[in-house]
Design an enzyme around this catalytic site. Structure first.
Site, PDB file in Angstrom:
ATOM      1  N   GLY A 201      58.832  23.859  50.548  1.00 49.12           N
ATOM      2  CA  GLY A 201      57.476  23.765  50.058  1.00 49.12           C
ATOM      3  C   GLY A 201      56.472  24.409  50.979  1.00 49.12           C
ATOM      4  N   SER A 222      50.523  33.899  44.567  1.00 47.80           N
ATOM      5  CA  SER A 222      49.188  33.789  43.983  1.00 47.80           C
ATOM      6  C   SER A 222      48.121  34.157  45.011  1.00 47.80           C
ATOM      7  CB  SER A 222      48.944  32.365  43.495  1.00 47.80           C
ATOM      8  OG  SER A 222      48.780  31.479  44.596  1.00 47.80           O
ATOM      9  N   GLU A 243      50.837  40.507  48.835  1.00 46.50           N
ATOM     10  CA  GLU A 243      50.909  41.081  47.485  1.00 46.50           C
ATOM     11  C   GLU A 243      50.648  39.930  46.531  1.00 46.50           C
ATOM     12  OE1 GLU A 243      51.212  42.101  44.139  1.00 46.50           O
ATOM     13  OE2 GLU A 243      53.347  41.699  44.333  1.00 46.50           O
ATOM     14  N   CYS A 277      52.909  39.692  38.117  1.00 44.38           N
ATOM     15  CA  CYS A 277      51.561  39.942  38.640  1.00 44.38           C
ATOM     16  C   CYS A 277      50.919  41.164  38.005  1.00 44.38           C
ATOM     17  CB  CYS A 277      51.598  40.099  40.159  1.00 44.38           C
ATOM     18  SG  CYS A 277      52.652  41.447  40.754  1.00 44.38           S
ATOM     19  N   GLU A 380      43.835  35.064  35.585  1.00 44.44           N
ATOM     20  CA  GLU A 380      45.245  35.440  35.493  1.00 44.44           C
ATOM     21  C   GLU A 380      45.996  34.306  34.804  1.00 44.44           C
ATOM     22  OE1 GLU A 380      48.796  37.203  38.331  1.00 44.44           O
ATOM     23  OE2 GLU A 380      47.534  35.601  39.138  1.00 44.44           O
ATOM     24  N   VAL A 381      46.533  34.572  33.621  1.00 43.74           N
ATOM     25  CA  VAL A 381      47.201  33.535  32.835  1.00 43.74           C
ATOM     26  C   VAL A 381      48.608  33.282  33.347  1.00 43.74           C
ATOM     27  CG1 VAL A 381      47.958  32.869  30.522  1.00 43.74           C
ATOM     28  CG2 VAL A 381      45.814  34.135  30.824  1.00 43.74           C
TER      29      VAL A 381
END
Length: 485
Positions: A201, A222, A243, A277, A380-381
């Site tokens: 994590g 993200s 990125e 992305c 951004e979906v």
């Protein structure tokens, strides 16, 4: 003979976890996650092993990378099944991942014998030159969506250039995005201690970025998480290649061939359930073609099959988990409540979300085809959703494309490629594809975005030299220099 041994996935010291098939909920394997102490141990072992690896002759390092590429192909059936079942990928996408991952290894092998520096002119009587030296230990943090490629594109070149690697794959794809590479490189003859796979994590990620022996961090994920990674790396004065996300524009000019463009447009938003992305999050279409475009794209979406990619031949599989499904569905519902028309899709069964086309005016906007204020258009979906908006002039198209804070990819469809190039000069992005869609990647090409899509760092081809080495300036004199002291 099988490549993977699940017993190898039980040696870490974090919490137990399960590799789950999103299509069915079936538990595919049990494994252990890493704890921060595993990062400390791995980084120390990697730092010690790296010094000998960097001194190995380049043909030896290159040979390991070539064998790794061969093994990815030899075990394609086994690895591909994990990509399909653990990541929810359709078979064609799994085949693409395997093919590209092997090419990443072959391209990395070629890095091992690239020229290492330059001879420089000097105003003093001395030899002056630069050399590239390995960074040391490289930390790689990779996501769930294209797990094998987005891990190996950093792991392979970093190893080829004489580094050691600590890889943290997303726990949801710990096998196909992590343990697969550990097995492949071990079988390929990579010396022990040079590659550590630590699924875990955020605490494991923070420990990896902060560890003083990790000198370069390669992060794909993200934008929100990337900001945290970049800030922590800056505190520790180390390079972070980020990125990040995107909300890429796909421009369709008035002269576009819509017969040819429909396949391109659908792939841009629906490939791998939109969990990429580079996905086209904004279809910007000339007003004269808008209604026809929406109707055609909606028909294309309705014709696509959605289902279990392991047990049926389908176009789209499941999204990765219920958290991602909830985000996608909430953005679509909020957009519909704001006045956007759902021209196709907008429904789901379990984790299977139908490819969705959004169109028509927002109550607070004016003019046909304006969905600018809808959440699914602005954000951004990361799901199979294609918002379509009209423009009337090229200046308006440029303004709409530049509204986003992201700068990853741009696609332009037109019969006039020269005009597309001129148009694209006014829209800053890291990637540009004329008469093609936004989801493109090749191992030989430099890849990366601008603004909220990343720090401008690049992976791929020659860019890997900058990403995973340091430059040292060296001078050599025949005798000691004399100074006025």
């Amino acid at each position: 003979m099988a490549l993977l041994d699940p017993k190898d996935w039980l040696s870490l010291h974090g919490d137990p976890a399960e590799a789950v098939e999103p299509a069915t909920g079936e538990v595919l394997a049990t494994l252990m996650l890493a704890a921060p102490t595993d990062v400390t141990d791995a980084a120390a072992t990697a730092a010690a092993a790296q010094r000998d690896w960097a001194r190995r002759p380049y043909p030896e390092r290159a040979a390991v990378l070539r064998r790794a590429g061969d093994l990815l192909q030899q075990h394609a059936a086994e690895i591909g099944e994990w990509i399909v079942r653990e990541a929810g990928s359709v078979r064609g996408k799994a085949e693409f991942e395997l093919r590209t991952a092997a090419e990443e290894c072959y391209e990395a092998a070629a890095l091992a014998h690239r020229p290492l520096g330059q001879v420089l002119p000097s105003g003093a009587p001395r030899l002056s030159y630069t050399t590239r030296v390995p960074a040391g230990v490289v930390g790689v943090i990779a996501p769930f969506n294209v797990p094998l490629i987005l891990a190996v594109r950093s792991v392979a070149p970093a190893l080829a250039l004489g580094n050691a690697v600590v890889l943290k794959p997303d726990p949801r794809t710990a096998v196909c995005g992590g343990h697969v590479l550990a097995a492949v490189f071990a079988e390929a003859g990579l010396p022990e201690g040079l590659l550590h796979v630590l699924p875990g994590g955020a605490d494991v990620g923070r420990s990896l970025v902060a560890d003083p022996r990790v000198r370069v961090v390669s992060f794909t994920g993200s934008t929100a998480a990337g900001r945290s990674v970049g800030a922590l790396a800056a505190q520790h004065l180390k390079r972070a290649h980020l990125e990040l996300g995107g909300n890429s524009a796909f421009l369709v000019l008035e002269d576009a061939d819509l017969d040819a463009a429909m396949s391109t447009a659908a792939w841009a938003s629906f490939f791998h359930q939109g969990q990429v992305c580079m996905t086209a999050g904004r279809h910007l279409v000339h007003a004269s073609r808008y209604e026809e475009y929406v109707a055609r794209l909606a028909a294309k979406a309705d014709a696509l099959t959605v289902g279990d990619p392991f047990r049926a031949q389908v176009h789209l599989g499941p999204v990765i988990d219920r958290g991602q499904l909830g985000k996608i569905d909430a953005l679509v519902r909020e957009s519909a409540a704001a006045g956007v028309r759902i021209a196709a899709g907008g429904t789901h069964h379990g984790l299977f979300y139908r490819p969705t086309v959004l169109a028509d005016a927002d109550p607070d906007a004016t003019g046909p085809g304006s969905v600018g204020a809808s959440p699914a258009y602005c954000e951004e979906v990361f799901g199979p959703v294609a918002p379509v908006r009209a423009f009337r002039t090229l200046d308006e198209a440029v303004a709409l494309a530049n509204e986003s804070s992201y700068g990853l990819a741009l696609g332009v469809v037109t019969r006039d490629a020269a005009r597309a190039l001129e148009l694209a000069d006014r829209i800053p992005t890291g990637l540009l594809h004329i008469n093609d869609q936004t989801v493109n990647d090749e191992p030989v090409a430099a890849f990366g975005g601008l603004a909220d899509s990343g720090t401008g760092s690049r992976f791929g081809g020659e860019a890997n030299l900058d990403a995973f080495t340091e430059t040292r300036w060296t001078t050599v004199r025949a005798t000691p220099a004399a100074y006025p002291f």
